[in-house]
Design a protein around this motif. Structure first.
Motif, short mmCIF file in Angstrom:
data_model
loop_
_atom_site.label_atom_id
_atom_site.label_comp_id
_atom_site.label_asym_id
_atom_site.label_seq_id
_atom_site.Cartn_x
_atom_site.Cartn_y
_atom_site.Cartn_z
N ARG A 98 13.55 7.47 -19.37
CA ARG A 98 15.04 7.41 -19.00
C ARG A 98 15.28 6.92 -17.37
O ARG A 98 14.09 6.95 -16.60
CB ARG A 98 15.47 8.88 -19.20
CG ARG A 98 14.96 9.91 -18.17
CD ARG A 98 15.74 11.13 -18.15
NE ARG A 98 15.05 12.03 -17.21
CZ ARG A 98 15.15 12.31 -16.09
NH1 ARG A 98 15.72 11.33 -15.32
NH2 ARG A 98 14.62 13.08 -15.21
N ALA A 99 16.39 6.41 -17.19
CA ALA A 99 16.87 5.99 -15.84
C ALA A 99 16.55 7.43 -14.93
O ALA A 99 17.01 8.45 -15.27
CB ALA A 99 18.06 5.63 -15.70
N LEU A 100 16.23 6.92 -13.70
CA LEU A 100 16.16 8.30 -12.67
C LEU A 100 17.42 8.56 -12.24
O LEU A 100 18.23 7.58 -11.94
CB LEU A 100 15.21 7.80 -11.50
CG LEU A 100 13.85 7.65 -11.64
CD1 LEU A 100 13.12 7.09 -10.45
CD2 LEU A 100 13.09 8.64 -12.44
N ALA A 101 17.61 10.14 -11.98
CA ALA A 101 19.03 10.38 -11.37
C ALA A 101 19.09 9.97 -10.03
O ALA A 101 17.99 9.65 -9.41
CB ALA A 101 19.21 11.87 -11.82
N SER A 102 20.09 10.08 -9.38
CA SER A 102 20.37 9.69 -8.04
C SER A 102 19.38 10.71 -6.97
O SER A 102 18.58 10.11 -6.18
CB SER A 102 21.77 10.05 -7.57
OG SER A 102 21.99 9.79 -6.34
N ALA A 103 19.38 11.77 -7.11
CA ALA A 103 18.28 12.80 -6.42
C ALA A 103 16.98 12.55 -6.69
O ALA A 103 16.17 12.44 -5.71
CB ALA A 103 18.59 14.11 -6.78
N GLU A 104 16.70 11.95 -7.85
CA GLU A 104 15.34 11.38 -8.00
C GLU A 104 14.82 10.27 -7.59
O GLU A 104 13.71 9.93 -6.98
CB GLU A 104 15.10 11.38 -9.57
CG GLU A 104 15.10 12.70 -10.41
CD GLU A 104 15.06 12.62 -11.92
OE1 GLU A 104 14.28 13.39 -12.59
OE2 GLU A 104 15.79 11.75 -12.30
N ARG A 105 15.89 9.35 -7.55
CA ARG A 105 15.70 7.90 -6.88
C ARG A 105 15.44 8.28 -5.22
O ARG A 105 14.64 7.57 -4.76
CB ARG A 105 16.92 7.15 -6.94
CG ARG A 105 16.98 6.58 -8.44
CD ARG A 105 18.01 5.33 -8.55
NE ARG A 105 19.30 5.93 -8.18
CZ ARG A 105 20.20 6.33 -9.12
NH1 ARG A 105 20.17 6.38 -10.29
NH2 ARG A 105 21.34 6.53 -8.39
N LYS A 106 16.19 9.08 -4.72
CA LYS A 106 16.06 9.30 -3.27
C LYS A 106 14.77 10.22 -2.83
O LYS A 106 14.04 9.79 -2.19
CB LYS A 106 17.24 10.40 -2.84
CG LYS A 106 18.60 9.84 -2.63
CD LYS A 106 19.67 10.64 -2.28
CE LYS A 106 20.86 9.93 -2.24
NZ LYS A 106 21.97 10.80 -1.93
N GLU A 107 14.39 10.87 -3.95
CA GLU A 107 13.26 11.48 -3.94
C GLU A 107 11.94 10.28 -3.81
O GLU A 107 11.03 10.48 -3.10
CB GLU A 107 12.89 12.63 -4.75
CG GLU A 107 11.26 13.15 -4.93
CD GLU A 107 11.20 14.10 -5.80
OE1 GLU A 107 10.17 14.72 -5.77
OE2 GLU A 107 11.96 14.59 -6.74
N LEU A 108 12.04 9.50 -4.69
CA LEU A 108 11.28 8.31 -4.96
C LEU A 108 11.11 7.59 -3.62
O LEU A 108 9.96 7.27 -3.15
CB LEU A 108 11.57 7.57 -6.11
CG LEU A 108 10.64 6.43 -6.18
CD1 LEU A 108 9.35 6.80 -6.89
CD2 LEU A 108 11.33 5.20 -7.21
N GLN A 109 12.00 7.36 -2.97
CA GLN A 109 12.06 6.73 -1.80
C GLN A 109 11.51 7.36 -0.69
O GLN A 109 10.59 6.79 0.07
CB GLN A 109 13.58 6.17 -1.25
CG GLN A 109 14.11 5.08 -2.14
CD GLN A 109 15.71 4.94 -1.94
OE1 GLN A 109 16.43 6.03 -1.59
NE2 GLN A 109 16.12 3.65 -2.18
N GLU A 110 11.80 8.62 -0.65
CA GLU A 110 11.31 9.42 0.54
C GLU A 110 9.71 9.50 0.29
O GLU A 110 9.01 9.31 1.22
CB GLU A 110 11.91 11.05 0.33
CG GLU A 110 13.10 10.98 0.79
CD GLU A 110 13.83 12.38 0.45
OE1 GLU A 110 13.22 13.09 -0.24
OE2 GLU A 110 15.10 12.50 0.75
#
Length: 75
Positions: free
Chosen positions: A15-27
């Motif tokens: 599934r696509a990552l949620a917004s919080a998960e995308r931020k966590e991935l970037q961090e």
């Protein structure tokens, strides 16, 4: 263009990552030394580049796709 049929099953559990998960991935990518150009939750060219570099470094296929599998590995 005349090629054979696509073989493989659809990744139903992906599934696509949620917004919080995308931020966590970037961090997590940034902390691991792969600069995403900032944490904004958007998977743009800088994040894709950082993601590909990370995937190559850890022996994954460097497709630049922000998936749960990559996030789990970064965790």
């Amino acid at each position: 263009k005349g090629g054979g049929p696509i073989r493989g099953s659809w990744p139903r559990d992906d599934r696509a990552l949620a917004s919080a998960e995308r931020k966590e991935l970037q961090e997590r990518l940034t902390r691991a030394g792969f600069d995403t150009g900032g944490v904004d939750g958007r998977i743009g060219p800088n994040t894709v580049s950082a993601l590909r570099a990370y995937q190559s470094a850890v022996g994954m296929i460097p497709d630049g796709y922000a998936s749960m599998a990559v996030l789990r590995r970064l965790r």
